[in-house]
Design a protein around this motif. Structure first.
Motif, PDB file in Angstrom:
ATOM      1  N   LYS A  39       2.807  10.144   0.464  1.00 55.67           N
ATOM      2  CA  LYS A  39       2.469  11.315   0.011  1.00 55.67           C
ATOM      3  C   LYS A  39       1.881  12.442   1.013  1.00 55.67           C
ATOM      4  CE  LYS A  39       1.647  10.036  -4.855  1.00 55.67           C
ATOM      5  NZ  LYS A  39       0.622   9.706  -5.865  1.00 55.67           N
ATOM      6  N   ALA A  40       1.024  11.912   1.894  1.00 57.09           N
ATOM      7  CA  ALA A  40       0.529  12.482   2.803  1.00 57.09           C
ATOM      8  C   ALA A  40       1.387  13.031   4.070  1.00 57.09           C
ATOM      9  CB  ALA A  40      -0.620  11.770   3.599  1.00 57.09           C
ATOM     10  N   ILE A  41       2.487  11.952   4.349  1.00 53.80           N
ATOM     11  CA  ILE A  41       3.681  12.427   5.060  1.00 53.80           C
ATOM     12  C   ILE A  41       4.362  13.540   4.513  1.00 53.80           C
ATOM     13  CG2 ILE A  41       5.707  11.563   6.326  1.00 53.80           C
ATOM     14  CD1 ILE A  41       4.133   8.892   6.447  1.00 53.80           C
ATOM     15  N   GLU A  42       4.731  13.519   3.332  1.00 58.75           N
ATOM     16  CA  GLU A  42       5.641  14.534   2.514  1.00 58.75           C
ATOM     17  C   GLU A  42       4.949  15.778   2.689  1.00 58.75           C
ATOM     18  OE1 GLU A  42       8.583  14.557   1.111  1.00 58.75           O
ATOM     19  OE2 GLU A  42       9.095  12.671   1.641  1.00 58.75           O
ATOM     20  N   LEU A  43       3.397  15.866   2.395  1.00 55.35           N
ATOM     21  CA  LEU A  43       2.718  17.270   2.609  1.00 55.35           C
ATOM     22  C   LEU A  43       2.716  17.929   3.710  1.00 55.35           C
ATOM     23  CD1 LEU A  43      -0.216  16.081   0.247  1.00 55.35           C
ATOM     24  CD2 LEU A  43       1.525  17.731  -0.237  1.00 55.35           C
ATOM     25  N   ALA A  44       2.751  16.609   4.833  1.00 58.29           N
ATOM     26  CA  ALA A  44       2.493  17.075   6.215  1.00 58.29           C
ATOM     27  C   ALA A  44       3.910  17.808   6.552  1.00 58.29           C
ATOM     28  CB  ALA A  44       2.268  16.061   7.338  1.00 58.29           C
ATOM     29  N   LEU A  45       4.843  17.086   6.111  1.00 57.57           N
ATOM     30  CA  LEU A  45       6.229  17.635   6.428  1.00 57.57           C
ATOM     31  C   LEU A  45       6.789  18.962   5.727  1.00 57.57           C
ATOM     32  CD1 LEU A  45       8.551  14.637   6.500  1.00 57.57           C
ATOM     33  CD2 LEU A  45       7.799  15.983   8.490  1.00 57.57           C
ATOM     34  N   ASP A  46       5.918  19.256   4.726  1.00 59.54           N
ATOM     35  CA  ASP A  46       6.113  20.391   3.611  1.00 59.54           C
ATOM     36  C   ASP A  46       5.497  21.600   4.526  1.00 59.54           C
ATOM     37  OD1 ASP A  46       7.716  19.512   2.044  1.00 59.54           O
ATOM     38  OD2 ASP A  46       6.119  18.968   0.491  1.00 59.54           O
ATOM     39  N   ARG A  47       4.577  21.451   5.265  1.00 61.88           N
ATOM     40  CA  ARG A  47       3.759  22.381   5.870  1.00 61.88           C
ATOM     41  C   ARG A  47       4.061  22.401   7.628  1.00 61.88           C
ATOM     42  NH1 ARG A  47      -0.750  19.740   2.711  1.00 61.88           N
ATOM     43  NH2 ARG A  47      -1.319  21.459   0.971  1.00 61.88           N
ATOM     44  N   LEU A  48       5.125  21.802   7.896  1.00 61.21           N
ATOM     45  CA  LEU A  48       5.396  21.532   9.428  1.00 61.21           C
ATOM     46  C   LEU A  48       6.112  22.837   9.738  1.00 61.21           C
ATOM     47  CD1 LEU A  48       5.848  19.590  11.829  1.00 61.21           C
ATOM     48  CD2 LEU A  48       7.928  19.340  11.094  1.00 61.21           C
ATOM     49  N   PRO A  49       5.451  23.761  10.729  1.00 55.73           N
ATOM     50  CA  PRO A  49       6.090  24.931  10.984  1.00 55.73           C
ATOM     51  C   PRO A  49       7.115  24.682  11.962  1.00 55.73           C
ATOM     52  CG  PRO A  49       3.984  24.721  12.395  1.00 55.73           C
ATOM     53  CD  PRO A  49       4.223  23.368  11.452  1.00 55.73           C
ATOM     54  N   GLU A  50       7.989  25.872  12.153  1.00 53.74           N
ATOM     55  CA  GLU A  50       9.052  25.746  13.287  1.00 53.74           C
ATOM     56  C   GLU A  50       8.253  25.992  14.538  1.00 53.74           C
ATOM     57  OE1 GLU A  50      12.510  24.708  14.400  1.00 53.74           O
ATOM     58  OE2 GLU A  50      12.257  25.108  12.483  1.00 53.74           O
ATOM     59  N   LEU A  51       8.436  25.110  15.295  1.00 50.64           N
ATOM     60  CA  LEU A  51       7.868  25.238  16.385  1.00 50.64           C
ATOM     61  C   LEU A  51       8.639  25.718  17.699  1.00 50.64           C
ATOM     62  CD1 LEU A  51       6.156  21.634  16.689  1.00 50.64           C
ATOM     63  CD2 LEU A  51       5.051  23.938  15.847  1.00 50.64           C
ATOM     64  N   PRO A  52       7.914  26.672  18.640  1.00 46.06           N
ATOM     65  CA  PRO A  52       8.794  27.157  19.525  1.00 46.06           C
ATOM     66  C   PRO A  52       9.294  25.833  20.509  1.00 46.06           C
ATOM     67  CG  PRO A  52       6.659  27.564  20.226  1.00 46.06           C
ATOM     68  CD  PRO A  52       6.806  26.917  18.721  1.00 46.06           C
ATOM     69  N   GLU A  53      10.655  26.200  20.948  1.00 41.20           N
ATOM     70  CA  GLU A  53      11.228  25.248  21.691  1.00 41.20           C
ATOM     71  C   GLU A  53      11.149  25.367  23.070  1.00 41.20           C
ATOM     72  OE1 GLU A  53      12.738  22.152  22.386  1.00 41.20           O
ATOM     73  OE2 GLU A  53      13.100  22.602  20.319  1.00 41.20           O
ATOM     74  N   TRP A  54      10.775  24.086  23.893  1.00 38.04           N
ATOM     75  CA  TRP A  54      10.521  24.284  25.183  1.00 38.04           C
ATOM     76  C   TRP A  54      11.644  23.913  26.031  1.00 38.04           C
ATOM     77  CZ3 TRP A  54      11.285  19.776  27.815  1.00 38.04           C
ATOM     78  CH2 TRP A  54      11.314  18.669  27.134  1.00 38.04           C
ATOM     79  N   GLN A  55      12.707  23.448  25.494  1.00 39.04           N
ATOM     80  CA  GLN A  55      13.702  22.910  26.501  1.00 39.04           C
ATOM     81  C   GLN A  55      14.937  23.912  26.497  1.00 39.04           C
ATOM     82  OE1 GLN A  55      15.396  21.244  28.558  1.00 39.04           O
ATOM     83  NE2 GLN A  55      14.615  19.324  27.733  1.00 39.04           N
ATOM     84  N   ASP A  56      15.593  23.964  27.574  1.00 36.61           N
ATOM     85  CA  ASP A  56      16.490  25.157  27.706  1.00 36.61           C
ATOM     86  C   ASP A  56      17.711  25.043  26.516  1.00 36.61           C
ATOM     87  OD1 ASP A  56      18.210  26.904  29.257  1.00 36.61           O
ATOM     88  OD2 ASP A  56      19.739  25.392  29.557  1.00 36.61           O
ATOM     89  N   ALA A  57      17.786  26.122  25.914  1.00 38.17           N
ATOM     90  CA  ALA A  57      18.941  25.958  24.595  1.00 38.17           C
ATOM     91  C   ALA A  57      20.494  25.555  25.060  1.00 38.17           C
ATOM     92  CB  ALA A  57      18.815  27.576  24.233  1.00 38.17           C
ATOM     93  N   ALA A  58      20.905  26.022  26.128  1.00 46.44           N
ATOM     94  CA  ALA A  58      21.952  25.460  26.717  1.00 46.44           C
ATOM     95  C   ALA A  58      22.156  24.052  26.830  1.00 46.44           C
ATOM     96  CB  ALA A  58      22.561  26.084  28.088  1.00 46.44           C
ATOM     97  N   TRP A  59      21.040  23.386  27.371  1.00 44.33           N
ATOM     98  CA  TRP A  59      20.829  22.000  27.556  1.00 44.33           C
ATOM     99  C   TRP A  59      20.949  21.232  26.327  1.00 44.33           C
ATOM    100  CZ3 TRP A  59      17.763  18.008  26.064  1.00 44.33           C
ATOM    101  CH2 TRP A  59      17.937  16.764  26.718  1.00 44.33           C
ATOM    102  N   ARG A  60      20.199  22.005  25.417  1.00 42.78           N
ATOM    103  CA  ARG A  60      19.881  21.282  23.912  1.00 42.78           C
ATOM    104  C   ARG A  60      21.259  21.418  22.864  1.00 42.78           C
ATOM    105  NH1 ARG A  60      16.825  24.205  20.486  1.00 42.78           N
ATOM    106  NH2 ARG A  60      17.056  22.588  18.869  1.00 42.78           N
ATOM    107  N   GLU A  61      21.920  22.421  23.199  1.00 43.04           N
ATOM    108  CA  GLU A  61      23.195  22.635  22.765  1.00 43.04           C
ATOM    109  C   GLU A  61      24.261  21.551  23.195  1.00 43.04           C
ATOM    110  OE1 GLU A  61      25.919  23.930  19.891  1.00 43.04           O
ATOM    111  OE2 GLU A  61      23.559  24.926  20.213  1.00 43.04           O
ATOM    112  N   ARG A  62      24.149  21.545  24.616  1.00 41.37           N
ATOM    113  CA  ARG A  62      25.217  20.585  25.329  1.00 41.37           C
ATOM    114  C   ARG A  62      24.939  18.976  24.746  1.00 41.37           C
ATOM    115  NH1 ARG A  62      24.505  22.762  29.928  1.00 41.37           N
ATOM    116  NH2 ARG A  62      22.758  21.202  30.461  1.00 41.37           N
ATOM    117  N   ASN A  63      23.781  18.744  24.687  1.00 39.19           N
ATOM    118  CA  ASN A  63      23.488  17.229  24.258  1.00 39.19           C
ATOM    119  C   ASN A  63      23.194  17.252  22.923  1.00 39.19           C
ATOM    120  OD1 ASN A  63      22.960  15.951  27.031  1.00 39.19           O
ATOM    121  ND2 ASN A  63      22.130  17.753  27.224  1.00 39.19           N
ATOM    122  N   ALA A  64      23.335  18.088  21.940  1.00 33.33           N
ATOM    123  CA  ALA A  64      23.297  17.915  20.596  1.00 33.33           C
ATOM    124  C   ALA A  64      21.872  17.598  20.168  1.00 33.33           C
ATOM    125  CB  ALA A  64      24.340  17.048  20.027  1.00 33.33           C
TER     126      ALA A  64
END
Length: 105
Positions: free
Chosen positions: A61-86
């Motif tokens: 239940k604690a994990i479910e609550l934490a995941l429900d409150r998980l914000p979308e975090l800003p990505e630090w990795q290069d977007a092109a690299w993330r896309e290329r490596n899925a």
């Protein structure tokens, strides 16, 4: 015991099975459910080593609550690299490791 395991009724058990004196046994099942309960069980049910007094359902239940409150975090990795490596964002793999879809706020 008769309420949990009625004679002639189909029940599904899950828990740790161990060998004792050459026989497989499950001393304390984690779950005992009928067919309807079995259909509602998660496909993946992670097992965590816990501190005394904390039970798996409390942690779940604690994990479910934490995941429900998980914000979308800003990505630090290069977007092109993330896309290329899925590579997914942060929330998706967190949710997948407990067997559910990501839900971010």
């Amino acid at each position: 015991m008769e309420k949990l395991l009625p004679e002639g009724a189909l029940r599904y058990l899950s828990g740790v099975a161990t060998l004792y004196d050459g026989h497989l046994q499950m001393v304390h099942p984690d779950r005992v459910v009928d067919a309807a309960g079995f259909a509602r069980l998660p496909l993946i049910d992670p097992v965590y080593a816990l501190t005394e007094g904390i039970y798996p359902n409390q942690l779940g239940k604690a994990i479910e609550l934490a995941l429900d409150r998980l914000p979308e975090l800003p990505e630090w990795q290069d977007a092109a690299w993330r896309e290329r490596n899925a590579f997914p964002g942060f929330a998706e793999p967190c949710a997948k490791c407990i067997g559910r879809q990501a839900r971010t706020i």
